[in-house]
Design a protein around this motif. Structure first.
Motif, mmCIF file in Angstrom:
data_model
loop_
_atom_site.group_PDB
_atom_site.id
_atom_site.type_symbol
_atom_site.label_atom_id
_atom_site.label_comp_id
_atom_site.label_asym_id
_atom_site.label_seq_id
_atom_site.Cartn_x
_atom_site.Cartn_y
_atom_site.Cartn_z
ATOM 1 N N UNK A 67 1.024 -1.437 0.413
ATOM 2 C CA UNK A 67 0.618 -0.278 -0.106
ATOM 3 C C UNK A 67 1.168 2.008 0.270
ATOM 4 N N UNK A 68 1.856 1.181 1.028
ATOM 5 C CA UNK A 68 3.122 2.680 0.992
ATOM 6 C C UNK A 68 4.120 2.314 -0.360
ATOM 7 N N UNK A 69 3.950 1.283 -0.649
ATOM 8 C CA UNK A 69 4.727 1.146 -2.320
ATOM 9 C C UNK A 69 4.021 2.156 -3.372
ATOM 10 N N UNK A 70 2.869 1.886 -3.541
ATOM 11 C CA UNK A 70 1.592 2.321 -4.590
ATOM 12 C C UNK A 70 1.751 3.615 -3.969
ATOM 13 N N UNK A 71 1.657 4.223 -2.918
ATOM 14 C CA UNK A 71 0.821 5.676 -2.442
ATOM 15 C C UNK A 71 2.161 6.634 -3.173
ATOM 16 N N UNK A 72 3.334 5.760 -2.708
ATOM 17 C CA UNK A 72 4.822 6.541 -3.367
ATOM 18 C C UNK A 72 5.140 6.922 -4.952
ATOM 19 N N UNK A 73 4.092 5.056 -5.374
ATOM 20 C CA UNK A 73 4.634 6.556 -7.008
ATOM 21 C C UNK A 73 2.826 6.604 -7.580
ATOM 22 N N UNK A 74 2.555 6.364 -7.174
ATOM 23 C CA UNK A 74 0.878 7.462 -7.447
ATOM 24 C C UNK A 74 0.890 8.865 -6.256
ATOM 25 N N UNK A 75 0.637 8.755 -5.713
ATOM 26 C CA UNK A 75 0.671 10.118 -4.506
ATOM 27 C C UNK A 75 -1.164 9.748 -3.550
ATOM 28 N N UNK A 76 -1.565 8.630 -4.248
ATOM 29 C CA UNK A 76 -2.765 8.177 -3.847
ATOM 30 C C UNK A 76 -2.600 7.752 -2.610
ATOM 31 N N UNK A 77 -3.113 7.922 -1.290
ATOM 32 C CA UNK A 77 -2.839 7.581 0.330
ATOM 33 C C UNK A 77 -3.609 6.286 0.154
ATOM 34 N N UNK A 78 -2.159 5.485 1.134
ATOM 35 C CA UNK A 78 -2.359 3.746 1.700
ATOM 36 C C UNK A 78 -3.881 4.130 1.725
ATOM 37 N N UNK A 79 -4.546 4.123 2.584
ATOM 38 C CA UNK A 79 -5.947 4.659 3.125
ATOM 39 C C UNK A 79 -6.990 3.946 1.778
ATOM 40 N N UNK A 80 -6.877 5.091 0.897
ATOM 41 C CA UNK A 80 -7.405 4.711 -0.161
ATOM 42 C C UNK A 80 -7.064 3.048 -0.845
ATOM 43 N N UNK A 81 -5.808 3.412 -1.190
ATOM 44 C CA UNK A 81 -5.912 1.749 -2.112
ATOM 45 C C UNK A 81 -6.533 1.068 -1.777
ATOM 46 N N UNK A 82 -5.849 0.642 0.172
ATOM 47 C CA UNK A 82 -6.673 -0.212 0.438
ATOM 48 C C UNK A 82 -8.125 -0.338 0.270
ATOM 49 N N UNK A 83 -8.940 0.603 0.802
ATOM 50 C CA UNK A 83 -10.318 0.394 -0.017
ATOM 51 C C UNK A 83 -10.740 0.479 -1.371
#
Length: 367
Positions: A67-83
């Protein structure tokens, strides 16, 4: 050890509220002009050792590091990615405690047990047209039956190729393509070397009642923790609430066809239940495999949901017993007085378990 995060992507598509992870990846792949495999790799997921989405628990669960890696790549928060993952329903409508990333068998067991489509989805054609191809994560749930916004039955089968939509080649779980660009608005099933190009927004749907649309909305609100879960007027956990709905659905299925005239549902719904029962076969899972699996179609899900919620919404324990009694009586005609062991495999709330003991003569069992 120093964590190496993926490089920040230049072109990022903002996720639609409630969108599934696989849908977001597909739309990102289109925006960046690359196949989904390359996009997933760019997001930091480990795809170096496998091309099979089953081994990745793709869109189901992910590690906090992912989740944090995706946040780093996109700027979309880890919480949103988990959702965007089905993990958001863990503990309510789903139990994903045993699912582990990279463990193919744990994913297989959970998909066969839970009322969910890990690798497929139902859909609302009107919602897809309005969002330009954003698939919602809740459409994957077994209880996904109707679109509350458009008050129509969700689509689950492509009318052209007769494959469950978004399932993959000939209905099997799709792999992350290394070459083919996704098209979120078309079926995309691979059959005998060709790709089904049925436009999903053009698939016709059936209107449903306002009551059923409101019931679907209630299910989503309980699943997301936005509304208390009540059984016979008593507050229970969301997990227990969905267990009660599932147990009631099992009871209904056990009584087909004798139970059908007792149900306050449409003739189409009765026909769908009868057709599902006719297609079901006993398997290694025994009765649980036949009666405890997720509804095969949105129409069956809608029919079971409508009856199960009427039972759950009884105003007290005596009314709960009264609403369960005819369902149990019809089911007994099919059991021939045998013990319904499958109902003991569901963790029920005490008030519902007690009601089952009454209507089944103490045979329901408790966990």
């Amino acid at each position: 050890m120093v964590t190496v995060w993926p490089r920040r992507l230049a072109l990022v598509v903002a996720p639609v509220h409630g969108e599934s992870f696989a849908s977001w990846v597909d739309r990102m792949a289109l925006r960046n002009g690359c196949p989904p495999w390359a996009m997933v790799e760019a997001l930091g997921l480990d795809v170096a050792t496998s091309s099979d989405v089953r081994s990745l628990a793709y869109g189901v669960v992910a590690t906090p590091e992912t989740y944090r890696a995706i946040e780093a790549a996109t700027g979309v928060s880890a919480e949103v990615v988990r959702g965007m993952h089905l993990a958001m329903f863990d503990g309510s409508v789903l139990d994903l405690a045993g699912v582990r990333v990279g463990d193919k068998e744990s994913v297989r067991r959970a998909e066969s047990r839970e009322w969910v489509q890990f690798f497929g989805s139902r859909a609302c054609p009107q919602c897809l047209a309005a969002s330009n191809g954003a698939w919602l994560v809740w459409w994957k749930l077994g209880w996904a039956a109707v679109c509350p916004a458009h008050r129509t039955l969700l689509v689950d089968l492509c009318p052209r190729c007769r494959v469950s939509i978004r399932r993959g080649p000939a209905g099997q779980p799709a792999r992350l393509s290394r070459s083919r660009m996704p098209d979120p608005l078309r079926c995309g099933a691979l059959l005998s070397g060709f790709v089904c190009d049925q436009p999903i927004p053009q698939i016709s749907t059936s209107a449903v009642s306002n009551k059923l649309a409101d019931q679907q909305r209630l299910v989503l609100e309980v699943a997301m923790g936005r509304r208390p879960a009540l059984i016979a007027g008593q507050v229970v956990s969301a997990g227990q609430w969905f267990a009660v709905l599932k147990a009631t659905a099992m009871l209904i299925r056990l009584g087909v066809p004798e139970v059908l005239p007792l149900l306050n549902v449409t003739l189409d719904g009765q026909g769908a239940l009868a057709a599902e029962a006719a297609r079901q076969r006993w398997n290694r899972a025994g009765p649980m495999g036949r009666y405890g699996t997720a509804p095969r179609t949105a129409l069956v899900a809608a029919t079971l949901l409508e009856v199960a919620l009427e039972v759950a919404e009884a105003e007290g324990e005596s009314e709960l017993v009264a609403r369960l009694m005819p369902l149990a009586a019809a089911a007994r005609m099919r059991w021939k007085e045998r013990r319904p062991d499958l109902l003991t495999q569901v963790a029920l709330s005490p008030v519902f378990a007690a009601a089952l003991d009454v209507v089944l003569g103490g045979q329901a069992g408790r966990q």
